[in-house]
Design a protein around this motif. Structure first.
Motif, PDB file in Angstrom:
ATOM      1  N   ALA A 180      64.060  38.827  13.412  1.00  0.00           N
ATOM      2  CA  ALA A 180      63.224  38.111  12.733  1.00  0.00           C
ATOM      3  C   ALA A 180      63.996  37.057  12.070  1.00  0.00           C
ATOM      4  CB  ALA A 180      62.355  38.546  11.680  1.00  0.00           C
ATOM      5  N   PRO A 181      64.114  35.614  12.345  1.00  0.00           N
ATOM      6  CA  PRO A 181      64.808  34.796  11.733  1.00  0.00           C
ATOM      7  C   PRO A 181      63.965  34.136  10.513  1.00  0.00           C
ATOM      8  CG  PRO A 181      63.554  33.492  13.604  1.00  0.00           C
ATOM      9  CD  PRO A 181      63.395  35.213  13.441  1.00  0.00           C
ATOM     10  N   PRO A 182      64.759  33.598   9.456  1.00  0.00           N
ATOM     11  CA  PRO A 182      64.119  32.916   8.461  1.00  0.00           C
ATOM     12  C   PRO A 182      63.206  31.716   8.953  1.00  0.00           C
ATOM     13  CG  PRO A 182      66.513  32.359   8.545  1.00  0.00           C
ATOM     14  CD  PRO A 182      66.182  33.450   9.627  1.00  0.00           C
ATOM     15  N   ALA A 183      62.348  31.327   8.067  1.00  0.00           N
ATOM     16  CA  ALA A 183      61.420  30.158   8.477  1.00  0.00           C
ATOM     17  C   ALA A 183      62.294  28.983   8.837  1.00  0.00           C
ATOM     18  CB  ALA A 183      60.694  29.989   7.320  1.00  0.00           C
TER      19      ALA A 183
ATOM     20  N   LEU B 249      58.609  24.234   7.107  1.00  0.00           N
ATOM     21  CA  LEU B 249      57.493  25.188   6.779  1.00  0.00           C
ATOM     22  C   LEU B 249      56.745  25.204   5.707  1.00  0.00           C
ATOM     23  CD1 LEU B 249      56.705  28.467   8.441  1.00  0.00           C
ATOM     24  CD2 LEU B 249      56.660  28.541   6.015  1.00  0.00           C
ATOM     25  N   ARG B 250      57.519  24.839   4.616  1.00  0.00           N
ATOM     26  CA  ARG B 250      56.924  24.901   3.264  1.00  0.00           C
ATOM     27  C   ARG B 250      56.056  23.409   3.257  1.00  0.00           C
ATOM     28  NH1 ARG B 250      59.449  23.878  -1.573  1.00  0.00           N
ATOM     29  NH2 ARG B 250      58.043  24.323  -3.240  1.00  0.00           N
TER      30      ARG B 250
ATOM     31  N   ALA C  69      52.911  24.035   5.084  1.00  0.00           N
ATOM     32  CA  ALA C  69      51.980  24.991   4.213  1.00  0.00           C
ATOM     33  C   ALA C  69      51.111  23.959   3.160  1.00  0.00           C
ATOM     34  CB  ALA C  69      52.629  26.096   3.510  1.00  0.00           C
TER      35      ALA C  69
ATOM     36  N   ALA D 136      55.825  33.786  15.506  1.00  0.00           N
ATOM     37  CA  ALA D 136      56.646  34.408  14.746  1.00  0.00           C
ATOM     38  C   ALA D 136      58.303  34.177  14.788  1.00  0.00           C
ATOM     39  CB  ALA D 136      56.477  36.061  15.033  1.00  0.00           C
ATOM     40  N   LYS D 137      58.560  34.209  16.324  1.00  0.00           N
ATOM     41  CA  LYS D 137      60.182  33.963  16.135  1.00  0.00           C
ATOM     42  C   LYS D 137      60.530  32.273  16.502  1.00  0.00           C
ATOM     43  CE  LYS D 137      60.260  38.354  17.592  1.00  0.00           C
ATOM     44  NZ  LYS D 137      60.675  39.622  16.522  1.00  0.00           N
TER      45      LYS D 137
ATOM     46  N   TRP E  35      58.391  31.510  12.018  1.00  0.00           N
ATOM     47  CA  TRP E  35      58.452  32.334  10.951  1.00  0.00           C
ATOM     48  C   TRP E  35      57.761  33.819  11.201  1.00  0.00           C
ATOM     49  CZ3 TRP E  35      56.480  32.589   5.509  1.00  0.00           C
ATOM     50  CH2 TRP E  35      57.216  33.498   4.651  1.00  0.00           C
ATOM     51  N   GLY E  36      58.050  34.831  10.904  1.00  0.00           N
ATOM     52  CA  GLY E  36      57.411  36.072  11.041  1.00  0.00           C
ATOM     53  C   GLY E  36      56.338  36.191  10.168  1.00  0.00           C
ATOM     54  N   GLY E  37      56.616  35.449   8.968  1.00  0.00           N
ATOM     55  CA  GLY E  37      55.534  35.565   7.813  1.00  0.00           C
ATOM     56  C   GLY E  37      54.009  34.671   8.274  1.00  0.00           C
ATOM     57  N   LEU E  38      54.166  33.971   9.233  1.00  0.00           N
ATOM     58  CA  LEU E  38      52.959  33.133   9.751  1.00  0.00           C
ATOM     59  C   LEU E  38      52.399  33.979  10.758  1.00  0.00           C
ATOM     60  CD1 LEU E  38      53.636  29.620  10.553  1.00  0.00           C
ATOM     61  CD2 LEU E  38      52.460  30.451   8.627  1.00  0.00           C
ATOM     62  N   ARG E  39      51.140  34.624  10.647  1.00  0.00           N
ATOM     63  CA  ARG E  39      50.825  35.759  11.180  1.00  0.00           C
ATOM     64  C   ARG E  39      49.977  35.036  12.444  1.00  0.00           C
ATOM     65  NH1 ARG E  39      54.025  38.628  12.488  1.00  0.00           N
ATOM     66  NH2 ARG E  39      52.516  40.157  13.030  1.00  0.00           N
TER      67      ARG E  39
ATOM     68  N   THR F  39      48.687  25.740   9.467  1.00  0.00           N
ATOM     69  CA  THR F  39      50.189  25.506   9.262  1.00  0.00           C
ATOM     70  C   THR F  39      50.884  25.372  10.615  1.00  0.00           C
ATOM     71  OG1 THR F  39      50.115  26.457   7.102  1.00  0.00           O
ATOM     72  CG2 THR F  39      52.112  26.464   8.147  1.00  0.00           C
TER      73      THR F  39
END
Lengths: 487, 487
Positions: free
Chosen positions: A126-129, A133-134, A137, A322-323, A326-330, A362
């Motif tokens: 899983a890579p960083p965002a 991304l911010r 958001a 996710a890939k 970002w993985g934190g975006l579901r 986002t």
């Protein structure tokens, strides 16, 4: 009443899986060779838990059984279990036995998936965002005003996101309408719902070996009988694949033709055509996992999506941001026919009703910029992949890593079948690779290791140093597990 | 080969449920009384689908079978099915039959859950977002910078959110540590995962009747045998409840003691103590749904959470921000023991890995302000509830609505068993109540209707006007469904 109490004890005793003394002894490697023995046993078991070969929530054998199977004293096993409990790999309850857990369970420490200076995780791809991304958001928070007056439930997904995903398929050469897109909480949910919809208990399901373990777990838990077809970094044996469809006529097949996980193989246009043709003849639904399809590293034309060969709605394509983002975006999706979209929606109501609105806003915003983002990811991954390959060539010249044309991981052959022992030893040196058996649907894959190259170059170089040390140690002290739990 | 093809045809034919001609005829009400007949049949079926009595993805009987069962010509049924297809209640495929869908499936129109001027939905109990949600979303975007460098996966939930949820339990008088909190994608996921963890196939599960249909669906699909205990706006029959535990010793019970859905009943402290005591004696795990526990309307002391009576970790409490903050924030949780938290995490990996980071940051921020938000919701819901009650008293004086002390819905008794027919008629007048049978685990609830008061006062007043018209129409043209599909 007695039966009821029996049920109850079993339930509170830590889940449905058990492992007996004989099998655990085999996995540990029969007799401990390191001293003190209890520590060698405890570290082996913790390594098995960390790399997923003994799943969490598995009931361990009684101390005397494991002692007998290993040929050690019961006190040694008692001490090993105590170490595992102290280090939070094991939970016990009076009268209910002991079961495996992950060491951070029940703490508010960062999860094991978060890399720290002391621990380099090459096991999670899983890579960083992405950059931006911010900012996206903030845009999403802006656009929330159009939604907060409503109920917040979009059972099929946010309409603008369904449009953006469909448009992206059109750009990739596959005509798609928003009505064909069902938005999910990531690709794993897409796979789980598609399996729930299509699978009948006792059906045969064809998967690659090696393959993505969470998908395999969802398929197995749904009650399927799993059949496998081999894949290597060089690709699929198409003759064997055709034969598998003709012989088994599986109800369902789950495949990853785009930078296959873990091998990195890419299926070409001809092979895709043959795959869909054989699925049609055999009456098989295809779940095609495109989680990393947008992550080509080297330039060159990509084959069309597998669904481009579909003529009768049997290909369900699962995707995710996710890939790419970002993985934190579901946010993931299933691309299929509108009637199947409706059925997926109905099934999802049992699980979690709907997805997060802000994440969907986002993702919509960022997908408008997908070409720039693909280019950014491609540069980043090319650099990382090449650094990792160079470090492996220098420090571990007898390993034979793949050179994947896309995706986030490489798959390397080891000269000896020591992957699990190496993974266990590596954890002691603060690096966590994924051992081959984690990806196995059958057989052992003890000659393979999967390494993610999602971390920065200096971390990757450091990780290879640690792997090299652990590898030497493993060859000198071969605590070799054999076999595997997935049988 | 023949068997395989048979399987395939069944699978592509729209799912696993079927309904035969005789049963569908019973639900429609035997013989149509309105003219034209085909339209009466089509409207009945669409009503059955809309209020969930015939689930989506149910295969309808062949035209000739339904015609025979209703005693009408086959042409009449052909015309009814054509109307249903035209109005998107039905999908058909050559050789595979016809199955029910929701009318917006496969379109990018707003979902049926979004109220429009033409259609007032009193069936979904989801309020608009609280004030401050958008500001909290901006805060979340700010705080994202601490996370975007990481992998974005928090398998147990964001640590600060676990703290905030635990702190809220402490404020409510229940000692709780963050290690006891497992964050989910809403309360439905909490229920589904807890059921997956605790249930063994064939177990008996005790639920209230009436109860929350999505939870019931998750329990049934897990293979449980469902036993029920009745509840009314006046509460639970505790003698019957005690007897149920002693007689059936259910493996699991799912209950909603805080403003029960749909009755609004609130269990008092003594009853909670008895509930947990009996569960302990019977060896039952309790899943306690607290989705609306924070939504008291009238002032006065609230009982302690059911888990306050727990002594041995058998109470799993499911909560959510969906009703307090907004349904579009997909954040819920399970409060349980740390070992069970670890097991829930392991099970979740099969379904969707982890939750949305931004939603968790937003929820964390808003939970710091929970007292103000509770007060805001309480004012809003009191006003709406009272407007709805007044309108019902004026326009429908022979209905007997509950006066719930909290939550988002009222449960009204009708003078005649016409709830399903009324719901069908209401849709024609642009209002969508939830008919009693939707909430039934057994028996029919045709004398009940659930009405959500989450919409503004003028909309509620308008809705009651429409309900009154539909009610009159229903009494004059009684197309009365009988029985129900959940048997």
């Amino acid at each position: 009443m007695a039966k009821q109490n029996g049920h109850r004890a079993e339930r509170s005793g830590g889940g449905t899986r058990r492992i007996n003394g004989r099998l655990l002894a085999r996995l540990i490697g029969e007799a401990p060779v390191e001293r003190p023995y209890y520590l060698a046993i405890a570290r082996s078991v913790s390594g098995l838990v960390l790399d997923g070969r003994v799943p969490t929530n598995t009931r361990l054998p009684a101390e005397r059984d494991l002692a007998a199977a290993l040929g050690v004293s019961r006190n040694t096993v008692t001490a090993a279990y105590a170490w595992l409990r102290d280090n939070r790999f094991l939970e016990s309850r009076q009268g209910a036995g002991s079961w495996t857990v992950l060491p951070d369970s029940g703490t508010s420490e960062p999860s094991p998936f978060i890399p720290t200076a002391e621990h380099i995780d090459l096991g999670v791809a899983a890579p960083p965002a992405v950059e931006g991304l911010r900012a996206a958001a903030f845009q999403a928070a802006e656009r929330l005003s159009a939604h907060v007056g409503g109920l917040g439930y979009y059972p099929y997904g946010l309409p603008e996101l369904r449009h953006a995903i469909a448009r992206r398929y059109v750009e990739r050469g596959l005509p798609t309408t928003p009505e064909q897109i069902f938005v999910t909480n990531g690709s794993q949910q897409g796979v789980a719902l598609a399996v729930d919809m299509l699978l009948q208990s006792g059906d045969e399901v064809l998967v690659e070996s090696p393959t993505y373990p969470h998908a395999l777990d969802a398929i197995r838990q749904a009650g399927a009988r799993v059949r496998t077809v081999g894949v290597t970094p060089q690709g699929w044996d198409m003759e064997y694949l055709v034969d598998a469809f003709r012989q088994w006529k599986p109800g369902l097949a789950y495949l990853i033709p785009d930078f296959q996980n873990p091998t990195g193989a890419l299926m070409d246009d001809d092979e895709r055509r043959i795959l869909v043709r054989e699925a049609r003849r055999a009456g098989t639904h295809l779940i095609i996992d495109e989680s990393v399809a947008e992550l080509a590293i080297d330039s060159g034309d990509l084959p069309a999506p597998v669904a481009a060969h579909d003529t009768d709605g049997r290909v369900l394509t699962v995707g995710s941001v996710a890939k790419l983002l970002w993985g934190g975006l579901r946010v993931g999706w299933v691309r299929t026919t509108p009637p199947m979209v409706a059925r997926l929606m109905a099934i999802r109501q049992r699980f979690d009703l709907a997805g997060a609105v802000m994440d969907q806003l986002t993702a919509t915003h960022l997908l408008a910029d997908v070409l720039r983002i693909r280019a950014e990811r491609s540069r980043q991954l090319r650099r990382n992949r090449d650094v990792l390959l160079r470090a492996l060539r220098e420090r571990l010249p007898d390993w034979r890593p793949s050179v994947p044309g896309g995706g986030l991981v490489l798959w390397t052959t080891l000269p000896h079948p020591v992957a699990s022992a190496l993974a266990t030893a590596s954890v002691r040196h603060g690096v966590h690779p994924a051992a081959g058996p984690v990806f196995g649907a059958d057989g052992t894959l003890e000659r393979y290791l999967r390494l993610a190259y999602t971390q920065p170059p200096d971390v990757l170089t450091d990780a290879v140093e640690r792997l090299a040390t652990a590898y030497t140690e493993t060859l000198v002290h071969p605590v070799q597990p054999r076999g595997q739990l997935y049988v």
